[in-house]
Scaffold this motif. Structure first.
Motif, short mmCIF file in Angstrom:
data_model
loop_
_atom_site.label_atom_id
_atom_site.label_comp_id
_atom_site.label_asym_id
_atom_site.label_seq_id
_atom_site.Cartn_x
_atom_site.Cartn_y
_atom_site.Cartn_z
N GLY A 1 0.78 -1.24 0.00
CA GLY A 1 0.00 0.00 0.00
C GLY A 1 0.81 1.28 0.00
N SER A 2 1.97 1.28 0.66
CA SER A 2 2.74 2.51 0.79
C SER A 2 3.29 3.02 -0.54
N LEU A 3 3.37 2.14 -1.57
CA LEU A 3 3.90 2.56 -2.87
C LEU A 3 2.91 3.43 -3.65
N ASP A 4 1.65 3.48 -3.23
CA ASP A 4 0.65 4.30 -3.93
C ASP A 4 0.77 5.77 -3.58
N PHE A 5 1.67 6.11 -2.66
CA PHE A 5 1.82 7.49 -2.20
C PHE A 5 2.73 8.28 -3.12
N VAL B 1 9.77 -7.84 3.17
CA VAL B 1 10.91 -7.97 2.24
C VAL B 1 11.64 -9.30 2.47
N ALA B 2 11.78 -9.70 3.74
CA ALA B 2 12.49 -10.94 4.06
C ALA B 2 11.87 -12.13 3.34
N MET B 3 10.54 -12.19 3.34
CA MET B 3 9.83 -13.30 2.70
C MET B 3 10.08 -13.30 1.19
N ALA B 4 10.08 -12.11 0.57
CA ALA B 4 10.28 -12.01 -0.88
C ALA B 4 11.68 -12.46 -1.27
N VAL B 5 12.68 -12.04 -0.51
CA VAL B 5 14.07 -12.39 -0.78
C VAL B 5 14.29 -13.90 -0.58
N GLU B 6 13.67 -14.44 0.44
CA GLU B 6 13.74 -15.88 0.72
C GLU B 6 13.14 -16.68 -0.44
N PHE C 1 9.82 0.59 3.73
CA PHE C 1 9.12 0.91 4.98
C PHE C 1 8.69 -0.41 5.60
N VAL C 2 9.60 -1.03 6.32
CA VAL C 2 9.35 -2.36 6.86
C VAL C 2 9.48 -2.35 8.37
N ARG C 3 8.79 -3.28 8.99
CA ARG C 3 8.77 -3.33 10.45
C ARG C 3 9.72 -4.38 11.03
N GLN D 1 15.84 1.85 -3.63
CA GLN D 1 14.83 2.43 -2.75
C GLN D 1 14.16 3.61 -3.48
N ILE D 2 12.83 3.60 -3.48
CA ILE D 2 12.06 4.70 -4.07
C ILE D 2 11.28 5.37 -2.94
N TYR D 3 11.49 6.66 -2.76
CA TYR D 3 10.82 7.34 -1.64
C TYR D 3 10.25 8.68 -2.09
N ASP D 4 9.32 9.21 -1.30
CA ASP D 4 8.75 10.52 -1.55
C ASP D 4 9.38 11.54 -0.61
#
Length: 289
Positions: free
Chosen positions: A87-91, A161-166, A185-187, A207-210
């Motif tokens: 969701g955070s990428l829609d910003f 991210v950990a799950m995707a990399v794994e 933006f990960v916890r 990394q893409i940020y606003d």
């Protein structure tokens, strides 16, 4: 997004990013991302200075004079794009959303890859694997990827991210070059998974940020919403203390992220949606050349 609007957007991205990859990145991509190793090319007569370990003894015996094997870099790569669709990428507050910039960067890398006859595949991830597109070659395949990126509706808004990399470590049996694209933006930390993955593959983090993640504008009361959890709150941006704390938090997070990439030995760049991503990609390519 209706079909005609989507196709128009895909075409616009294709024209822009294919031109970039042909005119700007052609040589730099080639030198920045090496092939899997050296492949046998031909034999030729031994010349002074050649390594004696390269002598082909069978051909030498047949022609009664020394011949050496010539090797070439094995150019064909498999390139994987790991694309955060949470969701955070829609910003986005300046020129475009983080997701739109992510799609353009991915398309530029994809067109650069097929010009080098590389295969390209994609993993869309949130806190689960949303979609896996196996690596293939060709323009048609890339246009399908771009279309999916622009119109993809993830099941989850959260990020892992950990799950995707794994997943990449597990699913890709042979070495590949992987571009991990996210706002990060990960916890929870993904250092261990990234380190293991980068030992097997060549991982590059983008990394893409606003800009608003870095600096809050002084506009009085502002309602903000966490795109991943849905939590809302009102903040008073006229408070200098609040704005300073916001920037300090960003700088602390960025320092932690850079340290994580450094420990995992992963090349990385950060790109703001207000910046020209072309310069950042050229910096990344020259850093690796």
């Amino acid at each position: 997004m209706d079909t005609s609007e989507l196709l128009k957007k895909v075409r616009k991205i294709e024209i822009k990013t294919r031109g970039l990859s042909q005119n700007i990145f052609a040589g730099q991509y080639h030198s920045a991302f090496k092939g899997r190793g050296m492949a046998f090319s031909e034999v030729r007569e031994y010349q002074y200075g050649d390594d004696v370990r390269d002598i082909d003894w069978n051909v030498t015996a047949r022609f009664h004079k020394p011949y050496v094997k010539v090797f070439e870099e094995e150019r064909e790569l498999t390139v994987m794009l790991l694309v955060d669709v949470s969701g955070s990428l829609d910003f986005g507050t300046v020129r475009q959303t983080k997701r739109d910039m992510e799609a353009e960067i991915a398309a530029t890398l994809a067109f650069s890859a097929i010009q080098n006859n590389d295969k390209i595949g994609v993993v869309f991830f949130s806190d689960r694997i949303e979609k896996y597109i196996p690596p293939k070659k060709g323009r048609k395949h890339i246009l399908y990827i771009i279309r999916e990126m622009l119109d993809f509706k993830p099941e989850s808004k959260r990020t892992d991210v950990a799950m995707a990399v794994e997943f990449l470590t597990r699913v890709m049996k042979r070495k590949c070059t992987a571009f991990l694209m996210s706002d990060f933006f990960v916890r929870k930390s993904f250092e261990n998974e990234l380190t293991i993955c980068n030992r097997k593959h060549d991982v590059v983090a983008i990394q893409i940020y606003d800009q608003r993640a870095k600096e809050l504008p002084d506009v009085g009361l502002m309602k903000i919403k966490d795109a991943e959890t849905g939590h809302e709150m009102v903040v008073d941006t006229s408070s200098k203390k609040l704005r300073r704390a916001h920037t300090a938090y960003w700088l602390r997070r960025q320092a932690e992220l850079r340290q994580l990439f450094s420990k995992s030995n992963v090349d990385n760049i950060s790109i703001s949606t207000s910046e020209d991503y072309v310069k950042s990609l050229m910096l990344l390519f020259s850093m690796r050349s």
